[in-house]
Design a protein around this motif. Structure first.
Motif, PDB file in Angstrom:
ATOM      1  N   ARG A  35      57.211  29.501  44.924  1.00 58.16           N
ATOM      2  CA  ARG A  35      56.202  30.684  45.089  1.00 58.16           C
ATOM      3  C   ARG A  35      55.115  30.680  44.012  1.00 58.16           C
ATOM      4  O   ARG A  35      53.923  30.862  44.176  1.00 58.16           O
ATOM      5  CB  ARG A  35      56.933  31.995  44.994  1.00 58.16           C
ATOM      6  CG  ARG A  35      55.864  33.073  45.530  1.00 58.16           C
ATOM      7  CD  ARG A  35      56.561  34.539  45.339  1.00 58.16           C
ATOM      8  NE  ARG A  35      57.939  34.520  46.001  1.00 58.16           N
ATOM      9  CZ  ARG A  35      58.679  35.399  45.611  1.00 58.16           C
ATOM     10  NH1 ARG A  35      58.625  36.250  44.348  1.00 58.16           N
ATOM     11  NH2 ARG A  35      59.982  35.378  46.204  1.00 58.16           N
ATOM     12  N   HIS A  36      55.692  30.333  42.714  1.00 60.45           N
ATOM     13  CA  HIS A  36      54.882  30.192  41.533  1.00 60.45           C
ATOM     14  C   HIS A  36      53.693  29.151  41.747  1.00 60.45           C
ATOM     15  O   HIS A  36      52.427  29.075  41.549  1.00 60.45           O
ATOM     16  CB  HIS A  36      55.291  30.152  40.180  1.00 60.45           C
ATOM     17  CG  HIS A  36      54.677  29.684  39.100  1.00 60.45           C
ATOM     18  ND1 HIS A  36      53.755  30.423  38.501  1.00 60.45           N
ATOM     19  CD2 HIS A  36      54.476  28.442  38.455  1.00 60.45           C
ATOM     20  CE1 HIS A  36      53.326  29.939  37.691  1.00 60.45           C
ATOM     21  NE2 HIS A  36      53.557  28.775  37.386  1.00 60.45           N
ATOM     22  N   LEU A  37      54.283  27.942  42.183  1.00 58.53           N
ATOM     23  CA  LEU A  37      53.445  26.671  42.546  1.00 58.53           C
ATOM     24  C   LEU A  37      52.188  27.057  43.539  1.00 58.53           C
ATOM     25  O   LEU A  37      50.916  27.098  43.391  1.00 58.53           O
ATOM     26  CB  LEU A  37      54.207  25.540  43.127  1.00 58.53           C
ATOM     27  CG  LEU A  37      53.327  24.196  43.623  1.00 58.53           C
ATOM     28  CD1 LEU A  37      52.463  23.870  42.432  1.00 58.53           C
ATOM     29  CD2 LEU A  37      54.287  23.335  44.216  1.00 58.53           C
ATOM     30  N   GLY A  44      47.881  24.840  44.905  1.00 63.42           N
ATOM     31  CA  GLY A  44      49.183  25.355  45.726  1.00 63.42           C
ATOM     32  C   GLY A  44      49.190  25.517  47.056  1.00 63.42           C
ATOM     33  O   GLY A  44      49.982  24.892  47.918  1.00 63.42           O
ATOM     34  N   PRO A  45      48.053  25.854  47.766  1.00 55.30           N
ATOM     35  CA  PRO A  45      47.878  25.938  49.296  1.00 55.30           C
ATOM     36  C   PRO A  45      47.896  24.843  49.769  1.00 55.30           C
ATOM     37  O   PRO A  45      48.672  24.519  50.685  1.00 55.30           O
ATOM     38  CB  PRO A  45      46.671  26.818  49.480  1.00 55.30           C
ATOM     39  CG  PRO A  45      46.415  27.607  48.202  1.00 55.30           C
ATOM     40  CD  PRO A  45      46.834  26.813  46.988  1.00 55.30           C
ATOM     41  N   LEU A  46      47.288  23.609  49.010  1.00 55.79           N
ATOM     42  CA  LEU A  46      47.562  22.424  49.716  1.00 55.79           C
ATOM     43  C   LEU A  46      48.825  21.867  49.680  1.00 55.79           C
ATOM     44  O   LEU A  46      49.422  21.151  50.582  1.00 55.79           O
ATOM     45  CB  LEU A  46      46.568  21.197  48.885  1.00 55.79           C
ATOM     46  CG  LEU A  46      46.490  19.946  49.292  1.00 55.79           C
ATOM     47  CD1 LEU A  46      46.064  19.780  50.418  1.00 55.79           C
ATOM     48  CD2 LEU A  46      45.855  19.041  48.149  1.00 55.79           C
ATOM     49  N   THR A  52      54.815  22.281  54.731  1.00 53.28           N
ATOM     50  CA  THR A  52      54.968  22.783  56.018  1.00 53.28           C
ATOM     51  C   THR A  52      54.665  21.786  57.052  1.00 53.28           C
ATOM     52  O   THR A  52      55.756  21.922  57.869  1.00 53.28           O
ATOM     53  CB  THR A  52      54.026  24.157  56.191  1.00 53.28           C
ATOM     54  OG1 THR A  52      54.137  25.098  54.999  1.00 53.28           O
ATOM     55  CG2 THR A  52      54.237  24.651  57.206  1.00 53.28           C
ATOM     56  N   VAL A  53      53.733  20.972  56.940  1.00 53.87           N
ATOM     57  CA  VAL A  53      53.462  20.068  58.136  1.00 53.87           C
ATOM     58  C   VAL A  53      54.653  18.999  58.177  1.00 53.87           C
ATOM     59  O   VAL A  53      55.159  18.873  58.942  1.00 53.87           O
ATOM     60  CB  VAL A  53      52.164  19.207  57.878  1.00 53.87           C
ATOM     61  CG1 VAL A  53      51.975  18.104  58.713  1.00 53.87           C
ATOM     62  CG2 VAL A  53      51.070  20.276  58.151  1.00 53.87           C
ATOM     63  N   PHE A  54      55.090  18.776  56.907  1.00 57.85           N
ATOM     64  CA  PHE A  54      55.984  17.700  57.101  1.00 57.85           C
ATOM     65  C   PHE A  54      57.424  18.365  57.605  1.00 57.85           C
ATOM     66  O   PHE A  54      58.281  17.495  58.159  1.00 57.85           O
ATOM     67  CB  PHE A  54      56.509  17.239  55.603  1.00 57.85           C
ATOM     68  CG  PHE A  54      55.382  15.999  55.161  1.00 57.85           C
ATOM     69  CD1 PHE A  54      54.558  15.542  56.176  1.00 57.85           C
ATOM     70  CD2 PHE A  54      55.039  15.842  54.054  1.00 57.85           C
ATOM     71  CE1 PHE A  54      53.763  14.405  55.826  1.00 57.85           C
ATOM     72  CE2 PHE A  54      54.047  14.964  53.598  1.00 57.85           C
ATOM     73  CZ  PHE A  54      53.138  14.049  54.630  1.00 57.85           C
TER      74      PHE A  54
END
Length: 97
Positions: A35-37, A44-46, A52-54
């Motif tokens: 969450r911090h990342l 962070g969003p990237l 998530t995609v993986f």
């Protein structure tokens, strides 16, 4: 659309949704500081998107494989499968010596 394609698509969609849910759960529960990342770094969003995609690809693949393996006919009993009732079967072994 053929039935098999619909079958695989439904299972892939279910697995992808499970992967997205799992990724969100990891971020929400802050495992290993994720969450911090995601929230406090520039990339962070990237990182969250890639993760998530993986996860979606992995979970969808596993779900499709599980569905395909589950299609086996339960009455398909050939000599290559072990007995299902757990009884011991004697096997003759020859000594080559």
């Amino acid at each position: 659309m053929p039935k098999l394609i619909k079958f695989l698509f439904r299972n892939a969609l279910g697995g992808a949704l499970a992967g997205a849910f799992f990724s969100g759960l990891l971020i929400w529960s802050n495992v290993a500081g994720l969450r911090h990342l995601v929230l406090e770094t520039a990339d962070g969003p990237l990182a969250a998107g890639i993760m998530t995609v993986f996860f979606m690809i992995t979970f969808a693949s596993v779900q499709m494989g599980r569905a395909i393996m589950g299609m086996a006919d339960p009455e398909d009993n050939n000599d290559l499968t072990p007995p299902r009732n757990g009884e011991m079967v004697a096997i003759r072994v020859h000594d080559r010596g």
